[in-house]
Design a protein around this motif. Sequence first.
Motif, short mmCIF file in Angstrom:
data_model
loop_
_atom_site.label_atom_id
_atom_site.label_comp_id
_atom_site.label_asym_id
_atom_site.label_seq_id
_atom_site.Cartn_x
_atom_site.Cartn_y
_atom_site.Cartn_z
N VAL A 87 0.83 -1.21 0.00
CA VAL A 87 0.00 0.00 0.00
C VAL A 87 0.87 1.27 0.00
O VAL A 87 0.62 2.21 -0.78
CB VAL A 87 -0.96 -0.01 1.22
CG1 VAL A 87 -1.70 1.31 1.34
CG2 VAL A 87 -1.94 -1.18 1.11
N ASP A 88 1.90 1.30 0.84
CA ASP A 88 2.73 2.51 0.92
C ASP A 88 3.41 2.83 -0.42
O ASP A 88 3.52 3.99 -0.81
CB ASP A 88 3.80 2.36 2.01
CG ASP A 88 3.18 2.33 3.41
OD1 ASP A 88 2.13 2.97 3.60
OD2 ASP A 88 3.74 1.66 4.30
N THR A 125 -8.12 -9.16 -2.58
CA THR A 125 -7.90 -8.73 -1.20
C THR A 125 -9.17 -8.14 -0.59
O THR A 125 -10.00 -7.57 -1.32
CB THR A 125 -6.77 -7.69 -1.16
OG1 THR A 125 -6.73 -7.10 0.14
CG2 THR A 125 -6.99 -6.56 -2.17
N GLU A 127 -9.15 -5.52 0.92
CA GLU A 127 -9.02 -4.06 0.83
C GLU A 127 -9.94 -3.46 -0.23
O GLU A 127 -10.18 -2.25 -0.23
CB GLU A 127 -7.56 -3.66 0.55
CG GLU A 127 -6.65 -4.06 1.69
CD GLU A 127 -5.31 -3.35 1.70
OE1 GLU A 127 -5.17 -2.30 1.05
OE2 GLU A 127 -4.40 -3.86 2.36
N TYR A 153 -3.42 1.12 -4.40
CA TYR A 153 -3.29 -0.35 -4.41
C TYR A 153 -4.67 -1.00 -4.47
O TYR A 153 -4.94 -1.83 -5.35
CB TYR A 153 -2.52 -0.83 -3.17
CG TYR A 153 -2.70 -2.32 -2.92
CD1 TYR A 153 -2.09 -3.26 -3.74
CD2 TYR A 153 -3.50 -2.78 -1.86
CE1 TYR A 153 -2.27 -4.63 -3.51
CE2 TYR A 153 -3.68 -4.13 -1.63
CZ TYR A 153 -3.06 -5.06 -2.47
OH TYR A 153 -3.25 -6.41 -2.26
N ASN A 182 -5.41 -9.96 5.79
CA ASN A 182 -3.95 -9.88 5.88
C ASN A 182 -3.32 -11.24 6.17
O ASN A 182 -3.68 -11.88 7.15
CB ASN A 182 -3.53 -8.94 7.02
CG ASN A 182 -3.69 -7.50 6.66
OD1 ASN A 182 -4.77 -7.06 6.29
ND2 ASN A 182 -2.60 -6.75 6.75
N GLU A 191 9.07 -5.59 4.41
CA GLU A 191 8.54 -4.23 4.40
C GLU A 191 7.15 -4.22 5.04
O GLU A 191 6.63 -3.17 5.39
CB GLU A 191 8.42 -3.70 2.96
CG GLU A 191 7.36 -4.43 2.15
CD GLU A 191 7.26 -4.03 0.69
OE1 GLU A 191 7.83 -3.02 0.29
OE2 GLU A 191 6.60 -4.78 -0.07
N PRO A 208 8.40 1.56 13.81
CA PRO A 208 7.52 2.65 13.39
C PRO A 208 6.05 2.24 13.33
O PRO A 208 5.64 1.49 12.45
CB PRO A 208 8.03 2.98 11.97
CG PRO A 208 8.63 1.70 11.47
CD PRO A 208 9.13 0.96 12.66
N TYR A 210 2.29 3.42 12.74
CA TYR A 210 1.57 4.54 12.11
C TYR A 210 0.46 5.04 13.03
O TYR A 210 -0.32 4.24 13.57
CB TYR A 210 0.95 4.12 10.78
CG TYR A 210 1.92 3.67 9.71
CD1 TYR A 210 3.29 3.96 9.76
CD2 TYR A 210 1.46 2.95 8.60
CE1 TYR A 210 4.15 3.56 8.77
CE2 TYR A 210 2.33 2.54 7.59
CZ TYR A 210 3.68 2.84 7.68
OH TYR A 210 4.53 2.43 6.70
N ASN A 252 -2.86 -2.95 15.46
CA ASN A 252 -1.44 -3.01 15.12
C ASN A 252 -0.57 -2.99 16.37
O ASN A 252 0.45 -3.68 16.45
CB ASN A 252 -1.06 -1.85 14.20
CG ASN A 252 -1.74 -1.96 12.84
OD1 ASN A 252 -2.11 -3.06 12.42
ND2 ASN A 252 -1.92 -0.83 12.16
N ARG A 276 -0.25 6.76 7.80
CA ARG A 276 -0.36 6.52 6.34
C ARG A 276 -1.53 7.35 5.81
O ARG A 276 -2.62 7.28 6.38
CB ARG A 276 -0.61 5.02 6.15
CG ARG A 276 -0.96 4.60 4.74
CD ARG A 276 -1.32 3.11 4.68
NE ARG A 276 -0.16 2.26 4.72
CZ ARG A 276 -0.21 0.91 4.81
NH1 ARG A 276 -1.38 0.30 4.90
NH2 ARG A 276 0.89 0.20 4.81
N HIS A 279 -5.32 5.94 5.57
CA HIS A 279 -5.15 4.67 6.29
C HIS A 279 -6.49 4.01 6.63
O HIS A 279 -7.28 4.56 7.40
CB HIS A 279 -4.38 4.97 7.58
CG HIS A 279 -3.77 3.79 8.24
ND1 HIS A 279 -2.93 3.89 9.32
CD2 HIS A 279 -3.87 2.46 7.99
CE1 HIS A 279 -2.53 2.70 9.69
NE2 HIS A 279 -3.10 1.81 8.90
N TYR A 283 -10.20 -3.91 9.01
CA TYR A 283 -10.63 -4.95 8.07
C TYR A 283 -11.14 -6.12 8.90
O TYR A 283 -10.50 -6.51 9.89
CB TYR A 283 -9.47 -5.49 7.21
CG TYR A 283 -8.72 -4.48 6.38
CD1 TYR A 283 -9.37 -3.43 5.74
CD2 TYR A 283 -7.34 -4.60 6.21
CE1 TYR A 283 -8.65 -2.53 4.95
CE2 TYR A 283 -6.62 -3.71 5.43
CZ TYR A 283 -7.29 -2.68 4.81
OH TYR A 283 -6.58 -1.80 4.04
#
Length: 339
Positions: A87-88, A125, A127, A153, A182, A191, A208, A210, A252, A276, A279, A283
């Motif tokens: 996605v990023d 997906t 998404e 994406y 996922n 990544e 990191p 988000y 997350n 993001r 974002h 889901y």
Amino acid sequence: MKILVTGGAGFIGGNFVHFMVNKYPEDQIVNLDLLTYAGNLETLKPVEDKPNYTFVKGDIADRPFIMDLFEKEKFDVVVNFAAESHVDRSITNPGLFVQTNVLGTQVLLDASRAYGVKRYHQVSTDEVYGDLPLDRPDLFFTEETPIHTSSPYSASKASADLFVLAYYRTFGMPVTVSRCSNNYGPYHFPEKLIPLMISRALADESLPVYGKGENVRDWLHVSDHCAAIDLIIRKGTVGEIYNIGGHNERTNLEVVKTILRALSKPESLIQYVTDRPGHDRRYAIDPTKIETQLGWKPQYTFDTGIEMTIQWYLDNQDWWKHILSGEYSNYFEKMYGGR
Ligand code: NAD
Ligand code: TDX
């Protein structure tokens, strides 16, 4: 049967190639992959010498190449995993996602139609359904949930799905589509959230997260996904969409803290970073259709699956360290150089 698996040097496609090569020694599995940054032939080491496995390097969007390949190989089944998947990266380079995910799918559909493929399966997906609010745990994505994409994406994956379903309606092509939540498990490119956090935590680097880490993902072990796709290509009804998910929702932050606990690393490694753009919040898949119509059931809960996955990353540090150092890209030259 001769089965073309595209994107089989990636995370899920690679796991699917392992699964199929071992489960069906009488079938021929052809793995077609462009070996982009995400494609890694080291993932195929365990199967590369099996007589029912072959690898072909190529681009699903290269029409003349794909047409030639289909004419020569006469595939019975095509399972399309090949995609730009992060996605990023779609936020920084949307055009590549249209090229690979949309145009590449259309080329595969044309070739499958021209050469009489008996089943074309599109790996999609959850998404494509957009996201769900965080304060409505009663809501889930079903196959009837309208498409409502957020990122370049997911827009490219939804476009591809619509082409696949249009080729069914217009040309009567024998297609199926699966939309999965996922995935996690072995050979996941570092990544993505879980392998990124494992590899960074092991190096005592900051993690990191988000925004506030409140976004929810519905995690499915990759081997449960592979078994579901196998079931769909053998028993699924053409023209149908199947959602795949195992009711394993976690924020997350919960995922990151689970990894830190398992590795005995401090939560002070967590660093909250800029969110993001666009974002997706939550889901969550309703898998009732695949469970009741095809009898699919996941084998892993997140608690068992994440423990095994962390152990896999501990036991296979060469695999991901080669990626981080860029060394994996030399493997193709070593294995196939000059051929
Ligand atoms: P990945 O990025 O790990 O692998 C993608 C593979 O496709 C790589 O090997 C890459 O080299 C190859 N590829 C890219 N462009 C190509 C092209 N033009 N021609 C041929 N090969 C090309 O992705 P993944 O996570 O394994 O995802 C596989 C599929 O599953 C994708 O279609 C993705 O949209 C879908 N999906 C992924 C998840 C997930 O959680 N990872 C969930 C649901 C659906
Ligand atoms: O560094 C990070 N920090 C962070 O907080 C990264 C890489 C991610 N995140 C968050 C964003 C998401 O809420 O973690 C969550 C998971 O992120 P990704 O691993 O990038 O996955 P996601 O965006 O959910 O998409 C994945 O699942 C659906 C796959 O990459 C897609 O290919 C699939 O379709």
